[in-house]
Design a protein around this motif. Structure first.
Motif, PDB file in Angstrom:
ATOM      1  N   ASP A 128       0.864  -1.186   0.000  1.00 17.08           N
ATOM      2  CA  ASP A 128       0.000   0.000   0.000  1.00 17.08           C
ATOM      3  C   ASP A 128       0.901   1.237   0.000  1.00 17.08           C
ATOM      4  OD1 ASP A 128      -2.120   1.734   0.146  1.00 17.08           O
ATOM      5  OD2 ASP A 128      -2.514   1.412   2.272  1.00 17.08           O
ATOM      6  N   ARG A 187       0.413   4.510   1.891  1.00 23.71           N
ATOM      7  CA  ARG A 187      -0.821   4.213   2.648  1.00 23.71           C
ATOM      8  C   ARG A 187      -2.062   4.789   1.948  1.00 23.71           C
ATOM      9  NH1 ARG A 187       2.267   5.733   7.743  1.00 23.71           N
ATOM     10  NH2 ARG A 187       3.103   3.763   8.503  1.00 23.71           N
ATOM     11  N   ARG A 220      -4.468   3.252   0.143  1.00 24.72           N
ATOM     12  CA  ARG A 220      -5.716   2.518   0.397  1.00 24.72           C
ATOM     13  C   ARG A 220      -6.217   2.774   1.807  1.00 24.72           C
ATOM     14  NH1 ARG A 220      -5.581  -2.955   0.446  1.00 24.72           N
ATOM     15  NH2 ARG A 220      -3.314  -3.132   0.519  1.00 24.72           N
ATOM     16  N   LEU A 221      -5.310   2.860   2.759  1.00 25.05           N
ATOM     17  CA  LEU A 221      -5.707   3.134   4.142  1.00 25.05           C
ATOM     18  C   LEU A 221      -6.356   4.511   4.258  1.00 25.05           C
ATOM     19  CD1 LEU A 221      -5.665   2.174   7.095  1.00 25.05           C
ATOM     20  CD2 LEU A 221      -3.409   3.242   7.314  1.00 25.05           C
ATOM     21  N   ARG A 222      -5.768   5.503   3.619  1.00 20.61           N
ATOM     22  CA  ARG A 222      -6.357   6.852   3.648  1.00 20.61           C
ATOM     23  C   ARG A 222      -7.693   6.890   2.929  1.00 20.61           C
ATOM     24  NH1 ARG A 222      -1.183  10.772   2.198  1.00 20.61           N
ATOM     25  NH2 ARG A 222       0.143  10.162   3.944  1.00 20.61           N
ATOM     26  N   TYR A 282     -11.082  -0.315   1.376  1.00 19.59           N
ATOM     27  CA  TYR A 282      -9.716  -0.793   1.558  1.00 19.59           C
ATOM     28  C   TYR A 282      -9.397  -1.983   0.656  1.00 19.59           C
ATOM     29  CZ  TYR A 282      -5.401  -2.101   3.949  1.00 19.59           C
ATOM     30  OH  TYR A 282      -4.090  -2.393   4.227  1.00 19.59           O
TER      31      TYR A 282
END
Length: 507
Positions: free
Chosen positions: A10, A13, A15-17, A275
């Motif tokens: 990722d 990050r 996808r996390l955001r 996600y």
């Protein structure tokens, strides 16, 4: 499948955001709808509108995303009005729904914006069926849609616009060889035919929940081009739905619509949808199914019988999509895959040329954008080849060759990234051997893509590049990466030039 979701890289990050911002935006929209005095139905409409605004808008620039988001109600409100007005006219309602399906798929020819508006229009009609919208509910629904889209936009472009701090991603245009305009027209016909089958059979299965079958057909066609991609996506949708239903018996049924646990679980589902979307369609569908079960629990309709009905309707929709892509103007996997592979190989050459120019000190030479484009193209190749490398594919020979091609293309990408990293070093030098190696890479790419080119150092009269086995790896980093790139391109010749009777992607 677990490893693919939780171990998949990722970068930044992203996808996390993406997922965290979705939870914040959708949660804020639902809260504001509640504060504005809307009913439970209005809050659900608002939450789903915010989800679509945050999920479907994929323009390359922030400005483009903002414009598309502003246009969503323009596409959605008239469709919502028609769906509610035709609630008591089933024949006209069904024909209108099929027209929305066809128009929504046809709109993809206008790029990401057309795709987003088409999805929003379709889902607006779908939501109206999901909530049994009638004309008397329209004012509340209008307010919920407008308020929620505005809230989602405020979160995405104001409160947390992480895209502003990074360059716009390279989004390669569909290859001309694939005839994308013709493909979208074919898919519009296919989707309409498949949705027609799903609508008729779905109503035989259930007069109240038939729209699930139409929805399953629609989403199978999203982000697919060939019949192979569509069939694999249909299988993954059914699998994700079945697993989600099983999880629903353990989670959603015991909760039984209790507000607080339902809200917490719904937020977890939203996070999971956003996600996992980029790495696993099956996992995304699992989260979508569980979210739908939780919403039905809030509305007081959830029961084991309803969950079993959802599996049946999803199967009907997937079957409709499969029949459509197999028998209605089919687009072969081979035609699409070949076009994307050739685009990726030409991008390999462009990356090499830019890196060599950078090493030679050419002002303005920057291979970084080309590398980003190559990553996007390889993603499209993987998606197109997915039907062949699927574990259930019966074509063992083609599956083996497809995996070999993917592995060698990944090797090419790795060597390109290494070469670009070396080129970024201000102390890196350029000599005649680099120029000769770049010529050989160009010859290898031209030979693989079928273009005519003048013979170059290291190539035979036909332009083919020969890399001798056992030659020691060059000590200089740039040359070492170029030599390994040559080897990968030379090895690609065998799987890509297989006889026509056993084509790499002839499915």
């Amino acid at each position: 499948m677990l490893k693919k979701v939780f171990v998949s890289p990722d970068p930044g990050r992203t996808r996390l955001r993406f997922a965290a911002r979705a939870v914040l935006g959708i949660g804020s929209a639902v809260v504001l709808c509640g504060l504005a005095g809307t009913s439970l139905v209005g809050a659900i409409v608002g939450g789903l509108a915010a989800l679509l605004a945050l999920f479907t808008v994929t323009d390359a620039t922030v400005r483009g995303q903002a414009v598309t988001t502003a246009l969503l109600p323009v596409a959605g409100v008239p469709v919502l009005t028609a769906a509610a007005a035709l609630h008591d006219l089933p024949v006209v309602r069904d024909l209108t729904f099929l027209a929305v399906v066809g128009a929504g798929v046809y709109a993809r020819r206008w790029g990401p914006r057309g795709h987003s508006l088409g999805v929003f229009a379709f889902m607006t009609f779908f939501i109206a069926q999901f909530l049994h919208a009638t004309p008397d509910r329209l004012p509340e629904m209008y307010a919920a849609v407008l308020l929620s889209v505005a809230t989602a936009a405020a979160v995405r472009f104001g409160l947390w616009c992480y895209e502003r701090r990074r360059p716009a991603p390279a989004v390669p245009a569909p290859p001309a060889a694939g005839g994308f305009a013709r493909i979208t027209t074919r898919q519009a016909v296919q989707a309409t035919a498949g949705a027609g089958f799903a609508l008729v059979v779905g109503q035989m299965v259930s007069g109240d929940r038939w729209y699930w079958a139409v929805g399953a057909t629609w989403w199978v066609f999203v982000n697919t081009t060939s019949r192979g991609e569509t069939l694999v996506r249909g299988f993954r949708r059914v699998l994700g739905t079945v697993v989600g239903i099983g999880l629903g018996f353990l989670v959603a049924v015991p909760v039984a619509g209790a507000p607080v646990p339902t809200a917490v679980l719904a937020a977890a589902c939203v996070f999971g949808i956003f996600y996992t979307a980029a790495v696993s369609y099956t996992w995304m569908m699992l989260c979508v199914t569980l979210l739908a079960e939780l919403l039905y629990g809030l509305l007081g309709f959830l029961s084991p019988g309803l969950l079993a009905l959802r599996v049946a309707e999803t199967g009907v929709g997937a079957l409709g999509a499969a029949l459509a892509v197999l028998f209605v103007l089919p687009v072969t996997t081979h035609a699409v895959t070949d076009a994307w592979i050739q685009r990726a190989l030409r991008c390999v050459h462009a990356c090499t040329a830019e890196a060599a120019a950078r090493l030679a000190g050419t002002e303005g030479a920057d291979p970084a954008p080309r590398v980003a484009e190559l990553e996007q193209l390889l993603g499209r190749v993987r998606m197109s080849v997915a039907p062949l490398v699927h574990p259930l594919s019966p074509m063992y020979g083609r599956r083996r060759r497809a995996r070999r091609v993917l592995g060698l293309l990944d090797d090419c990408a790795r060597e390109i990234r290494g070469l670009v990293a070396v080129a970024a070093d201000p102390e890196a030098s350029h000599d005649a051997r680099l120029a000769a190696a770049c010529w050989r890479v160009e010859a290898a790419v031209e030979a693989l893509t079928g273009r005519d080119t003048a013979p170059s150092p290291g190539a035979d009269e036909g332009g083919a590049c020969h890399v001798r086995a056992g030659v020691p790896r060059a000590a200089e980093p740039a040359l070492a990466h170029l030599h390994d790139l040559e080897r990968a391109l030379a090895e690609l010749a065998a799987p890509l030039r297989s006889p026509s009777g056993s084509r790499l992607a002839g499915a």
